[in-house]
Design a protein around this motif. Sequence first.
Motif, mmCIF file in Angstrom:
data_model
loop_
_atom_site.group_PDB
_atom_site.id
_atom_site.type_symbol
_atom_site.label_atom_id
_atom_site.label_comp_id
_atom_site.label_asym_id
_atom_site.label_seq_id
_atom_site.Cartn_x
_atom_site.Cartn_y
_atom_site.Cartn_z
ATOM 1 N N ARG A 11 40.591 51.053 -28.084
ATOM 2 C CA ARG A 11 39.945 51.060 -26.771
ATOM 3 C C ARG A 11 38.614 50.320 -26.819
ATOM 4 N NH1 ARG A 11 38.363 55.600 -26.468
ATOM 5 N NH2 ARG A 11 37.463 55.454 -24.402
ATOM 6 N N LEU A 12 37.892 50.496 -27.913
ATOM 7 C CA LEU A 12 36.615 49.798 -28.042
ATOM 8 C C LEU A 12 36.816 48.289 -28.034
ATOM 9 C CD1 LEU A 12 34.572 51.718 -30.759
ATOM 10 C CD2 LEU A 12 34.068 51.463 -28.346
ATOM 11 N N LYS A 14 39.315 46.665 -26.763
ATOM 12 C CA LYS A 14 39.750 46.224 -25.436
ATOM 13 C C LYS A 14 38.576 46.096 -24.472
ATOM 14 C CE LYS A 14 43.256 48.168 -23.501
ATOM 15 N NZ LYS A 14 44.323 49.142 -23.193
ATOM 16 N N ARG A 15 37.664 47.048 -24.588
ATOM 17 C CA ARG A 15 36.466 46.990 -23.749
ATOM 18 C C ARG A 15 35.649 45.741 -24.020
ATOM 19 N NH1 ARG A 15 34.760 51.533 -21.269
ATOM 20 N NH2 ARG A 15 35.664 53.439 -22.086
#
Lengths: 220, 620
Positions: A11-12, A14-15
């Motif tokens: 997720r990091l 992707k952010r």
Amino acid sequence: MKYISHLDLHRLFKRSLKKAGIRTDYSKGFNPHEIVNVVQPLSLGFESSSEYFELETPDTVDRAVMEELNRSLPMGIAFTYLKKLPLQKKNLSAYSEYATYRFSVPAQLTEEQTRQLQSFMDQPQIMVLKRSKKTKEPVAKDVRSQIRSFQVSYEDGRILGECMLRCASNETLNPLPLVQALCAYACVEVCSSIAIRRLELYGLKDGRLISLPEIYDEVL
Amino acid sequence: MNCNEVQEKLDRILPRVEKPARYIGEEPNSVIRAPREGELRFAFCFPDSYEIGMSYLGMQILYHGLNRTDFCYCERAFAPGKDMIDEMRAEGLPLFTLETKTPLSQFDMIGFTLQYELCYTNILLMLNLAGIPLNAKDRGEDDPIIVCGGPCAFNAEPLADFFDIVLVGDGELQLKELAKLAHQRKTEGFSKEELLLRACKLPGVYIPSFYQPQYDEKGRYLRMHKLHPQAPDQVRKAIIDDINEAEFPEENIVPLIEVVHDRSVIEIMRGCSRGCRFCQAGMLYRPVRQRTPEKIAQLAQKQLESSGNSELSLLSLSTSDHTEFEPLVLQLMDYCGKRQISLSLPSLRLDNFAFKIMDEMQGLRKTGLTFAPEAGTQRLRDVINKNITEAEIFTALEKAIELGWTSVKLYFMMGLPTETDEDLDGIADLADRIMKLAAAKNQGFRGRFSVSVSVANFVPKPYTPFQWVPQNTEAEFERKHQYLAAKFKKLKGVTFHYHDSYTSRLEAIFARGGRECCELLRIAYENGCIFDAWTEFFNRQGWDLALQQAGIDDSCLALTGFAAGEPLPWEIIDCGVSEEFLLREYNKSLQAQTTPDCRLGCNGCGINRYTECKWGNIYE
Ligand code: SF4
């Protein structure tokens, strides 16, 4: 950053891609998702000096973009190396066969225990507690064949070691229960935490070990 | 204990606890720096888990607001998980802030946000883990000043013993002013008493220790006795006239781990004019104020760019009521569509426009359409002034099924004033007719459609037209649950959920209780009750015992209700909406008379005595 699970790491990444304006290609299908992949995710609590992250994008990702990505990642995580891969069906995880790890266990050992450490690998079978996929209960399994190399020493109140273990999509040996088995074998009580760091991932070509980012040059 | 010692202990503990990243801080956009000499150290505490707290917008607003001043450094703390609590106690590690790992006891001021009643024991837990005396009267000049705010602060009597200062109303300006005072105290060195005295002159600041409630011989609340001549007779909530001027964060803290809501959130309006009689937020956040579309778009862009979030959500009590809602949504959809960002629009009214945009939204899965009729019959919906008609529900549903939606969720309440079994029948009946409609529309696709019905237990709240009414007893709730469950058993394709009535009773006790609840709360905490909102942690035995020990039972006023005109334990706070208006609404409800939306004509709620209400009559 060892306390971030691989899903959170995902997720990091992707952010930071989103912040940098890098589009991630969507897979087709009923529930479209982005094709971004953390290669051979690491267990929570381990450190690592080489992790791989793969993504498919129509945009150009160059050093400038890499630096931009690094600016938005929290301290302790950074992209260090960039490589353009040919578009293909298999992802990088599929080529992974082995991983090397370094471990360190704070402990006070007698001479007898220190000698005992060295004979760990002489055992015909090495039993390790593994969680069964079905029942989730820990069961003892012989993992001798999944250890490619294993060195251990005792220095300054620490058991130090390096090992190369199976790390493939169908079979993986987690170093933590192995180190725990080692300590149990040498009758060492572990009171503080076991530190483990992954050093590198490897693939195989004609029996030769090749570090993962180089594998495409060889197989394609 | 200093920060390094905290870090050392933490390093030992973290490998052993679940989700260790809850305790490490280090998130992008959090403010991590060395504290400056003489600045005010403020710890913002959320009395629930990291994952819940980090999804709460208010914290981000106040955190960044305080950190933008030149006199205050604001950090954060959350309630640690159960495993962490045990480890911290075993290791002697006090509760610390995520940013600098400073023990809470070393802060000048600690602020708790009160979002729901069932987090109250966690406040005591956090103070206790920090080694701070629970009772305000046991804390000295050097202890931190403990403050609270948020919707539940409008009746903080059940917590009055524990807090030095209670803040009611819009917090953006008010909290800063209070922090400024506290900073002055730090520089000039005046006493805590002096701080409280100066603070009580600020709007929306209530100092519980300046008042003492008086009771009659039967223990009924009579009046607030003022202990300090300078304290106001009544504390009026703080109001921000124009929220476009209010601060709003552009660089939100981005959690390293998954939290409940991982998204950018923009508050597009505050307040609601629909006047549902059960809804406390609808009364507390008056008047309706909206952000301009330009401001919203600008904030959205900044927030998305600084966080890398892939979801944007608009926050308000009734999203579609924004006067420029349609152009705003079209603009945001365009912006988000180009960047693979999904837009979520909660509390959307399902009209034609809603369907048009839902149809256009990329990658939207057509499940989970939601309706909140709240009551099963039109009569009861009129009583509660929920203006949604069956015709509206069915028109929207017909459309939804045609567009390929496959499931619908319905939200109701039970135990509403004047409710009869007929109203409960109405709930099951509605679900049944929806299934029949779906079956008729989806011929040949049996089992393609599902309905989920969720029924909450009604909790009467202060500052609503229902603030006087009794709550259903546990036995009544149980009977109604069983009654409905039996009806739903016969309906295929419909699932039925209901809430535990025990916790709903506790909510009512703390929502409408007075200072006698402080004792109850303390005993409950001592009995091991924490994380009461978490079913898996709820400790019924602990609560049973605490109720017994504190002498609070089914006959308490918070459960049995009050007579109209009787003094109410929370009357020290003026929420802006007048008691006459609430009473008028209550009387109308008993006649099943509705009150139209304020946009069709001001209903005289009284908030415009204190600020300009721009909302009344705008449709006239
Ligand atoms: S002052 Fe009038 S228009 Fe404004 S919220 Fe109150 S009732 Fe509605």
